[in-house]
Design a protein around this motif. Structure first.
Motif, mmCIF file in Angstrom:
data_model
loop_
_atom_site.group_PDB
_atom_site.id
_atom_site.type_symbol
_atom_site.label_atom_id
_atom_site.label_comp_id
_atom_site.label_asym_id
_atom_site.label_seq_id
_atom_site.Cartn_x
_atom_site.Cartn_y
_atom_site.Cartn_z
ATOM 1 N N SER A 186 14.667 19.754 -11.490
ATOM 2 C CA SER A 186 14.228 19.385 -10.152
ATOM 3 C C SER A 186 12.813 18.812 -10.152
ATOM 4 N N VAL A 187 12.581 17.963 -9.178
ATOM 5 C CA VAL A 187 11.254 17.394 -8.920
ATOM 6 C C VAL A 187 11.076 17.374 -7.406
ATOM 7 N N SER A 188 9.931 17.852 -6.959
ATOM 8 C CA SER A 188 9.628 17.831 -5.527
ATOM 9 C C SER A 188 8.442 16.921 -5.274
ATOM 10 N N VAL A 189 8.507 16.191 -4.176
ATOM 11 C CA VAL A 189 7.452 15.222 -3.889
ATOM 12 C C VAL A 189 7.321 15.054 -2.379
ATOM 13 N N ALA A 190 6.093 14.853 -1.926
ATOM 14 C CA ALA A 190 5.850 14.621 -0.507
ATOM 15 C C ALA A 190 6.110 13.155 -0.168
ATOM 16 N N PRO A 191 6.502 12.885 1.062
ATOM 17 C CA PRO A 191 6.705 11.477 1.465
ATOM 18 C C PRO A 191 5.452 10.652 1.234
ATOM 19 N N GLY A 192 5.653 9.429 0.716
ATOM 20 C CA GLY A 192 4.537 8.540 0.459
ATOM 21 C C GLY A 192 3.897 8.711 -0.900
ATOM 22 N N GLN A 193 4.226 9.818 -1.575
ATOM 23 C CA GLN A 193 3.685 10.049 -2.915
ATOM 24 C C GLN A 193 4.598 9.457 -3.973
ATOM 25 N N THR A 194 4.247 9.702 -5.247
ATOM 26 C CA THR A 194 4.998 9.146 -6.371
ATOM 27 C C THR A 194 5.776 10.235 -7.101
ATOM 28 N N ALA A 195 7.057 9.974 -7.345
ATOM 29 C CA ALA A 195 7.894 10.891 -8.116
ATOM 30 C C ALA A 195 8.130 10.300 -9.507
ATOM 31 N N ARG A 196 7.985 11.136 -10.505
ATOM 32 C CA ARG A 196 8.255 10.720 -11.876
ATOM 33 C C ARG A 196 9.306 11.643 -12.485
ATOM 34 N N ILE A 197 10.391 11.046 -12.958
ATOM 35 C CA ILE A 197 11.507 11.792 -13.528
ATOM 36 C C ILE A 197 11.614 11.420 -14.997
ATOM 37 N N THR A 198 11.527 12.415 -15.855
ATOM 38 C CA THR A 198 11.556 12.146 -17.279
ATOM 39 C C THR A 198 12.952 12.355 -17.874
ATOM 40 N N CYS A 199 13.168 11.688 -18.991
ATOM 41 C CA CYS A 199 14.433 11.770 -19.726
ATOM 42 C C CYS A 199 14.073 11.804 -21.202
ATOM 43 N N GLY A 200 14.260 12.954 -21.827
ATOM 44 C CA GLY A 200 13.854 13.123 -23.205
ATOM 45 C C GLY A 200 15.006 13.012 -24.182
ATOM 46 N N GLY A 201 14.756 12.306 -25.278
ATOM 47 C CA GLY A 201 15.769 12.163 -26.329
ATOM 48 C C GLY A 201 15.101 11.728 -27.622
ATOM 49 N N ASN A 202 15.720 12.055 -28.736
ATOM 50 C CA ASN A 202 15.158 11.738 -30.040
ATOM 51 C C ASN A 202 15.007 10.221 -30.211
ATOM 52 N N ASN A 203 13.759 9.762 -30.296
ATOM 53 C CA ASN A 203 13.460 8.336 -30.444
ATOM 54 C C ASN A 203 14.157 7.494 -29.384
ATOM 55 N N ILE A 204 14.145 7.976 -28.155
ATOM 56 C CA ILE A 204 14.805 7.259 -27.066
ATOM 57 C C ILE A 204 14.169 5.891 -26.833
ATOM 58 N N GLY A 205 12.907 5.752 -27.274
ATOM 59 C CA GLY A 205 12.243 4.462 -27.130
ATOM 60 C C GLY A 205 12.941 3.337 -27.877
ATOM 61 N N GLY A 206 13.786 3.686 -28.825
ATOM 62 C CA GLY A 206 14.547 2.699 -29.576
ATOM 63 C C GLY A 206 15.878 2.352 -28.942
ATOM 64 N N LYS A 207 16.150 2.928 -27.790
ATOM 65 C CA LYS A 207 17.399 2.666 -27.083
ATOM 66 C C LYS A 207 17.099 2.062 -25.707
ATOM 67 N N SER A 208 18.120 1.469 -25.115
ATOM 68 C CA SER A 208 18.016 1.005 -23.733
ATOM 69 C C SER A 208 18.436 2.132 -22.801
ATOM 70 N N VAL A 209 17.613 2.387 -21.791
ATOM 71 C CA VAL A 209 17.862 3.499 -20.877
ATOM 72 C C VAL A 209 18.171 2.952 -19.479
ATOM 73 N N HIS A 210 19.123 3.606 -18.835
ATOM 74 C CA HIS A 210 19.554 3.179 -17.513
ATOM 75 C C HIS A 210 19.535 4.393 -16.593
ATOM 76 N N TRP A 211 19.301 4.159 -15.312
ATOM 77 C CA TRP A 211 19.143 5.239 -14.341
ATOM 78 C C TRP A 211 20.080 5.044 -13.147
ATOM 79 N N TYR A 212 20.658 6.181 -12.714
ATOM 80 C CA TYR A 212 21.575 6.170 -11.571
ATOM 81 C C TYR A 212 21.083 7.156 -10.527
ATOM 82 N N GLN A 213 21.258 6.774 -9.266
ATOM 83 C CA GLN A 213 20.969 7.646 -8.135
ATOM 84 C C GLN A 213 22.297 8.105 -7.547
ATOM 85 N N GLN A 214 22.419 9.393 -7.260
ATOM 86 C CA GLN A 214 23.639 9.892 -6.638
ATOM 87 C C GLN A 214 23.284 10.802 -5.467
ATOM 88 N N LYS A 215 23.675 10.384 -4.286
ATOM 89 C CA LYS A 215 23.479 11.203 -3.091
ATOM 90 C C LYS A 215 24.692 12.097 -2.899
#
Lengths: 108, 120
Positions: free
Chosen positions: A9-38
């Motif tokens: 979980s991540v909590s954030v106030a309106p107008g502020q910035t939310a940062r969501i991390t995704c950790g993986g072994n040498n993930i910088g060498g891969k292409s990463v994609h993000w999905y939002q689900q309501k």
């Protein structure tokens, strides 16, 4: 198999910035994609190939990827951004898509 | 408008079978890889299987290998998932999605999903 780890979980106030991390072994060498689900809805692609946005996705959504961590950043957070967010990569060693564990973003 | 519509979900007993369908419209279905992704109640997303444009390549997550079969009919713009020997842990919402494989691999269009419940 390749594992992607996100904070539950991540909590954030309106107008502020939310940062969501995704950790993986040498993930910088891969292409990463993000999905939002309501709640009760299908996932929606918000960032692809680390930092590109599909048409119709606000510029407030941005991504980065380096080393062992990829990050989705939501600037000027709005109430409508409250959702679950998942990162995803392609694991070429197994020919499988891999999703992260998911992060629930709560707008305070 | 690009659209994917799943159908075929329902309640089935453990050990039973079910066939899911996904009707595609608004894009060249025969030119796209396609995937099934599922989400168990209260859980995260899990990729299940995908299939190449002509059906010549298919990949599965280990937990469904030998039980599920993905297929397609390009003449009908339809994707299928035949699910046999169903278990309680297969209970989930099943989504079909269009794969993008032009360099990075991801899914850019999703259906609304169909619910599968495995219970006695």
């Amino acid at each position: 198999s390749y594992v992607l780890t996100q904070p539950p979980s991540v909590s954030v106030a309106p107008g502020q910035t939310a940062r969501i991390t995704c950790g993986g072994n040498n993930i910088g060498g891969k292409s990463v994609h993000w999905y939002q689900q309501k709640p009760g809805r299908a996932p929606v692609l918000v960032v692809y190939d680390d930092s590109d946005r599909p048409s119709g996705i606000p510029e407030r959504f941005s991504g980065s990827n380096s080393g062992n961590t990829a990050t989705l950043t939501i600037s000027r957070v709005e109430a409508g951004d409250e959702a679950d967010y998942y990162c995803q990569v392609w694991d070429s060693s197994s020919d499988h898509y891999v999703f992260g564990t998911g992060t629930k973003v709560t707008v305070l | 408008e690009v659209q994917l519509v799943e159908s075929g979900g329902g309640l089935v007993q453990p050990g039973g079978s079910l066939r899911l369908s996904c009707a595609a419209s608004g894009f060249t279905f025969s030119g796209s890889w396609m995937s099934w992704v599922r989400q168990a109640p209260g859980k995260g997303l899990e990729w299940v299987a995908n299939i190449k444009q002509d059906g010549s390549e298919k990949y599965y997550v280990d937990s469904v290998k030998g039980r599920f079969t993905i297929s397609r009919d390009n003449a009908k713009n339809s994707l299928y998932l035949q699910m046999n020997s169903l278990r309680a842990e297969d209970t989930a919402v099943y989504y079909c999605a269009r794969d993008i494989r032009s360099g990075p691999y991801y899914m850019d269009v999703w259906g609304k999903g169909t619910t599968v419940t495995v219970s006695s």
